[in-house]
Design a protein around this motif. Structure first.
Motif: not given
Ligand code: HEC
Length: 438
Positions: A293-299
């Protein structure tokens, strides 16, 4: 936790004694070589009234689908089982996957023109359980003690897949320990129910160091209706705890089948007798969800790799592995990093498909039993490129969220936390078995 595959196991035994003979190049036939494979790995879904879009019961049913069957089987799309079988644990209670040799047999049979073969070779049809019986009723000698039913949903004849998430009170007036559970869509509803995940919502004691880690907004994973799975029978002296005031949150995934169908899902629950408290409480956990929740980052346009680490506060047995991601999910592995630094790959799902909630349920002997202080390492791959056919829009940045066009990653794992004595005993017993097998 032992999964209820008894009926499946009987069918398999019948198939095995009928003889899954080796495939000779010249004479692979339907009756001798293909029918046993279909019985074991396909007909659970591909028979009238079940979720598969066509029946694969008879030669006449199967023949028109031969080409499609070859493609799906060779690509390992069917049966749905998305594990890399070359690494990690290989024994599961609910394994419906085909061996390399079975896949080759299917391919050869289709390439040879899908011959029927001798009628006498055809194995007897397995005894499929009556469609409207609770399968665990035999195990417990009675109907379920409690049935919780989801509000009905009407799936239109045509259209997009739908997720229906009603929340229903259990109505319990005292805490009860669950010995077994079965999830069952209504008869009609089974045709449109792709899967049904069932979460538990209840107040947990603050400070309980092994309290369930919930999926935010849903609850802790309780059980489900999914691939090859009809329910859970918890191992001796273990169970889940249902508290006063608890609620069941359904997550029913429906697909259209050409006619309008109204469906609901029943959860049947068998309790331990009143006053009986099993030694171990099984916790359904969503491992890694908080970190995700805190870190998912999908460019946009990228394939990403995320890691999360969860350390075990006590020795524990992991009863199953069920990766959870959305449409951009591509793969997820689960490793154990032991306190001495040794790393063991437990399992790797290398061709994840978000449509299928495949739960890999370990056997008594294969379930990882890990010492206190072990770190569970999850690695999740998401594919936000145009090459991912399920991707609705590769130009979007994607973060953590509940909607199916957001994404997430965690592993649903039923954890049984053990005492040091039981941990030592299980490890010693496994060692003894291994050395006597050598
Ligand atoms: C867990 C249930 C399940 C099992 C087991 C299963 N299938 Fe399927 N199958 C489905 C569903 C549902 C679909 C419809 C597409 C989808 O949802 O993926 C499907 C689709 C297919 C298709 C494509 C049909 C089309 O319209 O093109 C083929 C071919 C197929 N299955 C063959 C098989 C074979 C062969 C096996 C066994 C080796 C098998 N399936 C095992 C549920 C299952």
């Amino acid at each position: 936790m032992r999964q209820c595959t008894r009926i499946g196991a009987l069918a398999v035994a019948a198939v095995l004694t009928a003889g899954t003979t080796s495939a000779r190049t010249d004479d692979v036939t339907f009756t001798r070589d293909i029918a046993p494979i279909l019985q074991r790995s396909c007909q659970g879904c591909h028979r009238p009234g079940q979720m598969g879009p066509m029946s694969l019961m008879t030669y006449e049913d199967v023949r028109p689908w031969a080409r499609a069957i070859r493609t799906k089987v060779v690509e390992r799309v069917m049966p749905p089982w998305h594990l890399d079988k070359t690494v990690g644990i290989t024994e599961f209670q609910n394994d419906i996957s085909l061996s390399d040799r079975e896949i080759e047999t299917v391919a050869r049979w289709v390439d040879a023109g899908a011959p029927r073969g001798n009628a006498a070779d055809l194995p007897a049809q397995p005894d499929w359980p009556a469609d409207n019986a609770w399968r665990l009723a035999d195990e417990y000698g009675r109907e379920p003690d409690l049935v919780v039913t989801s509000d009905p949903w009407t799936q239109t004849a045509e259209g997009q897949d739908q997720w229906w998430q009603p929340i229903v009170e259990t109505g319990l007036t005292e805490d009860r320990w669950v010995a077994g559970m079965e999830v069952r869509p209504t008869l009609e509803g089974r045709r449109v129910t792709h899967h049904a995940v069932v979460y538990l919502q209840q107040e947990e004691q603050p400070g309980d160091h092994v309290a369930a880690v919930d999926v935010p907004g849903r609850g802790s994973y309780l059980t489900e209706f999914a691939v090859g799975k009809v329910g859970d029978i918890f191992r001796e002296n273990t169970g889940k705890l249902l508290k006063v005031g608890s609620r069941i949150a359904f997550d029913n995934h429906y697909h259209s089948v050409g006619e309008e169908i109204t469906s609901s899902t029943d959860v049947g629950i068998w309790f331990y007798p009143k006053g009986t408290v099993p030694k171990y409480r099984v916790f359904g956990q969503a491992l890694g969800v908080q970190h995700a929740m805190a870190t998912l980052d999908i460019p946009p346009g990228k394939v990403t790799i995320h890691h999360s680490y969860v350390s075990l506060p006590l020795p524990a047995r992991l009863e199953n592995y069920q990766p959870h991601m959305h449409v951009r999910g591509k793969a997820m592995s689960m490793e154990a990093i032991y306190p001495d630094g040794r790393v063991e790959m437990l399992n790797h799902v290398d061709h994840f498909d978000f449509n299928w909630h495949v739960n890999y349920v370990y056997t008594d002997d294969s379930a990882p039993v890990l010492p206190k202080g072990t770190v569970i390492h999850l690695t999740a791959w998401h594919d936000n490129t145009a090459a991912n056919r399920a991707n609705p829009d590769p130009t979007q940045w994607v973060g953590w969220g509940q909607r199916s066009f957001d994404d997430m990653y965690h592993a649903h794992v039923n954890m049984t936390y053990l005492t040091d004595e039981d941990y030592d005993e299980i490890i010693a017993a496994r060692r003894a078995r291994r050395s006597s097998n050598d």
